[in-house]
Scaffold this active site. Structure first.
Site, PDB file in Angstrom:
ATOM      1  N   LYS A   1      -6.392   0.188  11.902  1.00 56.74           N
ATOM      2  CA  LYS A   1      -7.624  -0.663  12.036  1.00 56.74           C
ATOM      3  C   LYS A   1      -8.062  -0.681  13.704  1.00 56.74           C
ATOM      4  O   LYS A   1      -7.110  -0.794  14.657  1.00 56.74           O
ATOM      5  CB  LYS A   1      -7.182  -2.035  11.911  1.00 56.74           C
ATOM      6  CG  LYS A   1      -6.916  -2.192  10.475  1.00 56.74           C
ATOM      7  CD  LYS A   1      -8.060  -2.266   9.498  1.00 56.74           C
ATOM      8  CE  LYS A   1      -7.600  -2.926   8.064  1.00 56.74           C
ATOM      9  NZ  LYS A   1      -9.057  -2.785   7.225  1.00 56.74           N
TER      10      LYS A   1
ATOM     11  N   LYS B   1     -13.421  -1.741  -4.533  1.00 59.09           N
ATOM     12  CA  LYS B   1     -12.283  -2.476  -4.196  1.00 59.09           C
ATOM     13  C   LYS B   1     -12.865  -3.575  -5.476  1.00 59.09           C
ATOM     14  O   LYS B   1     -13.887  -3.690  -5.772  1.00 59.09           O
ATOM     15  CB  LYS B   1     -12.274  -3.495  -3.254  1.00 59.09           C
ATOM     16  CG  LYS B   1     -11.958  -2.952  -1.793  1.00 59.09           C
ATOM     17  CD  LYS B   1     -11.720  -3.648  -0.595  1.00 59.09           C
ATOM     18  CE  LYS B   1     -11.322  -2.833   0.670  1.00 59.09           C
ATOM     19  NZ  LYS B   1     -11.997  -3.651   1.698  1.00 59.09           N
TER      20      LYS B   1
HETATM   21 MG   LIG Z   1     -12.224  -1.234   4.935  1.00 56.07          MG
END
Ligand SMILES: [Mg+2]
Length: 366
Positions: free
Chosen positions: A169, A276
């Site tokens: 990240k 997702k």
């Molecule tokens: Mg992502």
């Protein structure tokens, strides 16, 4: 026949502490707090669904999701389900803006349907390409936003555990991000690197950041959502600049629906798409996967902060569709206790769906 009558529907909030806060550029999860749906048929078959609420990403809330699922649960009691997909599509508009609740509903309905038919959930999602199913695959592991030292420690631990793809990240502090990426590269030199900026850059800064990584031989194989959700121009600029390179540019926050996916593919703004269930539900998620596969667009299947129930449902989708290039289904490694256990996922991040039980195959206790 998989027709069934819903006798009972229970909605509840489940929570679990995390091993470490899950920090990304736009915020963080300090614990898992999701909404579970349990449907029971008149024959006593139970099906389970999970709504993973990520307020700092989607704006959905626990109280809103709870209220929506309680409303749906009340409407489902006594209802005869003949066509699971038709039922979910009919109810979907009433869950507009609360895709996590839609995912929970679809999961629970499909769990029951597959249990009654005696088939694992993956059979509900036939292969999207002629390559067939993909029953065995590995998830990446996330290196959350934090200090360089934290990145080092986590990489060493996961590397020793057997992980070979690291999703780092970035997007919070470029100088520290650079050091963190280089630390991961140094500690796990053979690993594949994925960067997820969670909208934290603009196009020029992202390209400059990649240049710096290039100079250190730390090029990622995939770059996820470098710029804000609606910055299609920025996505296009980065994709064009990286054309022909080894780095895919992947839309996550920018693609939440089939229409977003069409736009992304038609405009060529990105070279990969992250699906997702919590963004689009299972049925529409599978449609996006098929559309992308037809257009030779590589796919990632990702997750919000989901427990083993919904992570395993996504693993079934990936196994059935067979067209997922990058599995990003690692959140169970961040959760403590019972909710982290998927029967088809081992400690190295390997999913093995061969011989899976009917339905999703997870029996949550709540
Ligand atoms: Mg992502």
């Amino acid at each position: 026949m998989s027709q069934f009558v819903v006798a009972d529907a229970i909605v509840s909030i489940i929570s679990s502490p995390l091993v470490t806060p899950f920090r990304i550029a736009t915020g963080q999860h300090d614990e898992l707090e999701n909404v579970f749906l349990c449907l029971r048929t008149t024959d006593g078959v139970c099906g389970y669904g999970e709504a993973a609420v990520a307020t700092h990403i989607t704006g959905e809330t626990i109280p809103g999701t709870l209220a929506n699922l309680e409303r749906i649960a009340a409407a489902l009691k006594g209802c005869t389900v003949e066509d699971p997909e038709a039922l979910c599509r009919e109810l979907a508009p009433s869950l507009k803006g609360n895709h996590a609740a839609l995912a929970a509903l679809e999961m629970a309905i499909l769990d029951i349907t597959c249990r009654i038919q005696g088939i694992p959930l993956y059979q509900y999602f036939p292969p999207a390409t002629d390559k067939g199913n993909k029953f065995t695959f590995n998830t990446d592991i996330t290196i959350v936003i934090g200090s360089v030292e934290e990145a080092r420690t986590a990489t060493a631990q996961y590397s020793a555990q057997g992980f070979t793809t690291f999703k780092i990240k970035v997007g919070k502090d470029e100088a520290i991000d650079l050091e963190r990426v280089l630390a991961v590269r140094e500690i796990a030199p053979q690993s594949e690197l994925i960067l997820d900026a969670n909208m934290g850059f603009n196009a020029a800064r992202m390209l400059a950041f990649l240049d710096q990584l290039d100079q250190h031989g730390a090029r990622p194989v995939l770059l996820e959502q470098p710029v804000p959700k609606y910055d299609w121009e920025g996505l296009s600029t980065i994709t064009k600049a990286l054309e022909g390179s080894e780095t895919l540019v992947c839309a996550d926050e920018s693609v939440g629906s089939l229409s977003d996916a069409k736009r992304a593919i038609d405009t060529g703004a990105v070279s990969a798409i992250n699906i997702k269930t919590m963004k689009s539900g299972l049925f529409e998620g599978a449609e996006i996967a098929r559309l992308a596969a037809r257009n030779n667009i590589p796919l990632m299947l990702g997750a919000m902060m989901e427990s083993a129930l919904s992570i395993t449902a996504s693993a079934h989708m990936a196994a059935g569709l067979g067209c997922i290039d990058y599995a990003d289904l690692d959140t169970t490694f961040f959760i403590k206790g019972e909710l982290s256990h998927s029967p088809y996922l081992d400690n190295t991040g390997k999913f093995e769906l061969v011989g899976a039980a009917p339905g999703i195959g997870v029996e949550p206790k709540f």
